[in-house]
Write an enzyme that holds these catalytic residues in place. Sequence first.
Site, PDB file in Angstrom:
ATOM      1  N   HIS A  78      18.743 -18.797   5.214  1.00  0.00           N
ATOM      2  CA  HIS A  78      17.658 -19.193   4.328  1.00  0.00           C
ATOM      3  C   HIS A  78      16.823 -20.293   4.981  1.00  0.00           C
ATOM      4  O   HIS A  78      17.321 -21.380   5.266  1.00  0.00           O
ATOM      5  CB  HIS A  78      18.133 -19.657   2.950  1.00  0.00           C
ATOM      6  CG  HIS A  78      17.106 -19.351   1.877  1.00  0.00           C
ATOM      7  ND1 HIS A  78      17.019 -18.132   1.246  1.00  0.00           N
ATOM      8  CD2 HIS A  78      16.092 -20.090   1.375  1.00  0.00           C
ATOM      9  CE1 HIS A  78      16.022 -18.135   0.390  1.00  0.00           C
ATOM     10  NE2 HIS A  78      15.438 -19.320   0.454  1.00  0.00           N
ATOM     11  N   GLU A 120      22.785  -7.345   1.287  1.00  0.00           N
ATOM     12  CA  GLU A 120      22.907  -8.461   0.357  1.00  0.00           C
ATOM     13  C   GLU A 120      22.571  -7.994  -1.052  1.00  0.00           C
ATOM     14  O   GLU A 120      21.728  -7.117  -1.235  1.00  0.00           O
ATOM     15  CB  GLU A 120      21.930  -9.583   0.726  1.00  0.00           C
ATOM     16  CG  GLU A 120      22.129 -10.195   2.081  1.00  0.00           C
ATOM     17  CD  GLU A 120      21.099 -11.281   2.363  1.00  0.00           C
ATOM     18  OE1 GLU A 120      20.094 -11.367   1.613  1.00  0.00           O
ATOM     19  OE2 GLU A 120      21.287 -12.029   3.323  1.00  0.00           O
ATOM     20  N   ARG A 137      16.805  -5.124  -4.098  1.00  0.00           N
ATOM     21  CA  ARG A 137      16.782  -5.603  -5.475  1.00  0.00           C
ATOM     22  C   ARG A 137      16.565  -4.443  -6.441  1.00  0.00           C
ATOM     23  O   ARG A 137      16.033  -3.402  -6.059  1.00  0.00           O
ATOM     24  CB  ARG A 137      15.699  -6.669  -5.631  1.00  0.00           C
ATOM     25  CG  ARG A 137      16.080  -7.978  -4.932  1.00  0.00           C
ATOM     26  CD  ARG A 137      15.022  -9.041  -5.135  1.00  0.00           C
ATOM     27  NE  ARG A 137      15.521 -10.354  -4.746  1.00  0.00           N
ATOM     28  CZ  ARG A 137      15.494 -10.835  -3.500  1.00  0.00           C
ATOM     29  NH1 ARG A 137      14.999 -10.093  -2.522  1.00  0.00           N
ATOM     30  NH2 ARG A 137      15.980 -12.039  -3.230  1.00  0.00           N
ATOM     31  N   HIS A 171      18.137  -6.587   1.507  1.00  0.00           N
ATOM     32  CA  HIS A 171      18.524  -7.029   0.165  1.00  0.00           C
ATOM     33  C   HIS A 171      17.813  -6.123  -0.830  1.00  0.00           C
ATOM     34  O   HIS A 171      16.683  -6.399  -1.244  1.00  0.00           O
ATOM     35  CB  HIS A 171      18.119  -8.481  -0.047  1.00  0.00           C
ATOM     36  CG  HIS A 171      18.588  -9.062  -1.342  1.00  0.00           C
ATOM     37  ND1 HIS A 171      18.755 -10.416  -1.534  1.00  0.00           N
ATOM     38  CD2 HIS A 171      18.937  -8.490  -2.525  1.00  0.00           C
ATOM     39  CE1 HIS A 171      19.171 -10.654  -2.774  1.00  0.00           C
ATOM     40  NE2 HIS A 171      19.271  -9.481  -3.398  1.00  0.00           N
ATOM     41  N   HIS A 229      11.065  -4.965  -2.480  1.00  0.00           N
ATOM     42  CA  HIS A 229      11.132  -5.169  -1.026  1.00  0.00           C
ATOM     43  C   HIS A 229      11.731  -3.904  -0.414  1.00  0.00           C
ATOM     44  O   HIS A 229      11.062  -2.886  -0.299  1.00  0.00           O
ATOM     45  CB  HIS A 229      11.974  -6.408  -0.701  1.00  0.00           C
ATOM     46  CG  HIS A 229      11.430  -7.680  -1.277  1.00  0.00           C
ATOM     47  ND1 HIS A 229      12.232  -8.721  -1.656  1.00  0.00           N
ATOM     48  CD2 HIS A 229      10.166  -8.069  -1.536  1.00  0.00           C
ATOM     49  CE1 HIS A 229      11.484  -9.708  -2.125  1.00  0.00           C
ATOM     50  NE2 HIS A 229      10.232  -9.344  -2.063  1.00  0.00           N
ATOM     51  N   ARG A 280       0.854  -1.196   0.000  1.00  0.00           N
ATOM     52  CA  ARG A 280       0.000   0.000   0.000  1.00  0.00           C
ATOM     53  C   ARG A 280       0.886   1.240   0.000  1.00  0.00           C
ATOM     54  O   ARG A 280       2.056   1.194   0.383  1.00  0.00           O
ATOM     55  CB  ARG A 280      -0.874   0.016   1.263  1.00  0.00           C
ATOM     56  CG  ARG A 280      -1.796  -1.182   1.428  1.00  0.00           C
ATOM     57  CD  ARG A 280      -3.013  -1.083   0.530  1.00  0.00           C
ATOM     58  NE  ARG A 280      -3.847   0.048   0.909  1.00  0.00           N
ATOM     59  CZ  ARG A 280      -4.774   0.014   1.875  1.00  0.00           C
ATOM     60  NH1 ARG A 280      -4.960  -1.113   2.575  1.00  0.00           N
ATOM     61  NH2 ARG A 280      -5.494   1.077   2.149  1.00  0.00           N
ATOM     62  N   GLY A 293      15.090 -13.811   7.815  1.00  0.00           N
ATOM     63  CA  GLY A 293      14.038 -12.887   7.474  1.00  0.00           C
ATOM     64  C   GLY A 293      12.658 -13.505   7.505  1.00  0.00           C
ATOM     65  O   GLY A 293      11.884 -13.292   8.430  1.00  0.00           O
TER      66      GLY A 293
END
Length: 250
Positions: free
Chosen positions: A200, A76, A46, A44, A51, A19, A223
Amino acid sequence: MPAKLSVNLNAVAMLRNRRDLPWPSVEALGRIALKSGASGLTVHPRPDQRHIRFSDLPVVRNLIDDEFPKAEFNIEGYPTEEFLELCAGAAPEQVTLVPDDPAQATSDHGWDFRKHQAFLTDAVARLKTMGCRVSLFADGDGDTQAVEIAKAVGADRIELYTGPYGGCFDAPERAGPFLEALGRTADAALAIGLAVNAGHDLTVENLPDLVKRIPQLAEVSIGHGLIADALEYGMAETVRRFRRACGQAI
């Protein structure tokens, strides 16, 4: 010394980005995580900023510098020119290089160190001139030669990709071989002077066995599982739960 916990804030940012609103706040939840004993924050960024946004980087940097100067900022990403410039501006204590295609939903494999040795050597050297510690995402498959190449390109650490191990959440009896392969990879890295991180699909349930097998694990970056638990337990209690799973005294 127990593994440190770095909280990855990407899932917080992803929820915010649904939103055109400023909440949930990456800064506010990062602050709660650090107040609750997390050793650092991970993002991270991107290229499509789906994100973490590039504008979040100075916010996280200032949060750490102003309120938690002993904490670390870990960024990252794939080492494009744009990414390296972001790192130069944000001055993270650690940069973790991952071999992600920009379209990937999440990291799902380590570097092919043989194929990308020259490329990584150049990227690591640039990051070292910025004063960053450099970690390279690595498959935890027991490939000792790959670990030696990671050392040769100048990395300080590897981060074990623990996806296959974490993927055994619904059949923990299958986790043993993946755990042992991660352990062999860590043993090889530690033997040649590389420190070892991991990340991960790590959870409160599977972390204890990982840190038992790799007692010298330096850091875990978590995360998705951590933020999912935070919806149930709250961020502060979730950080404490993950710290206990890392073997930290609370």
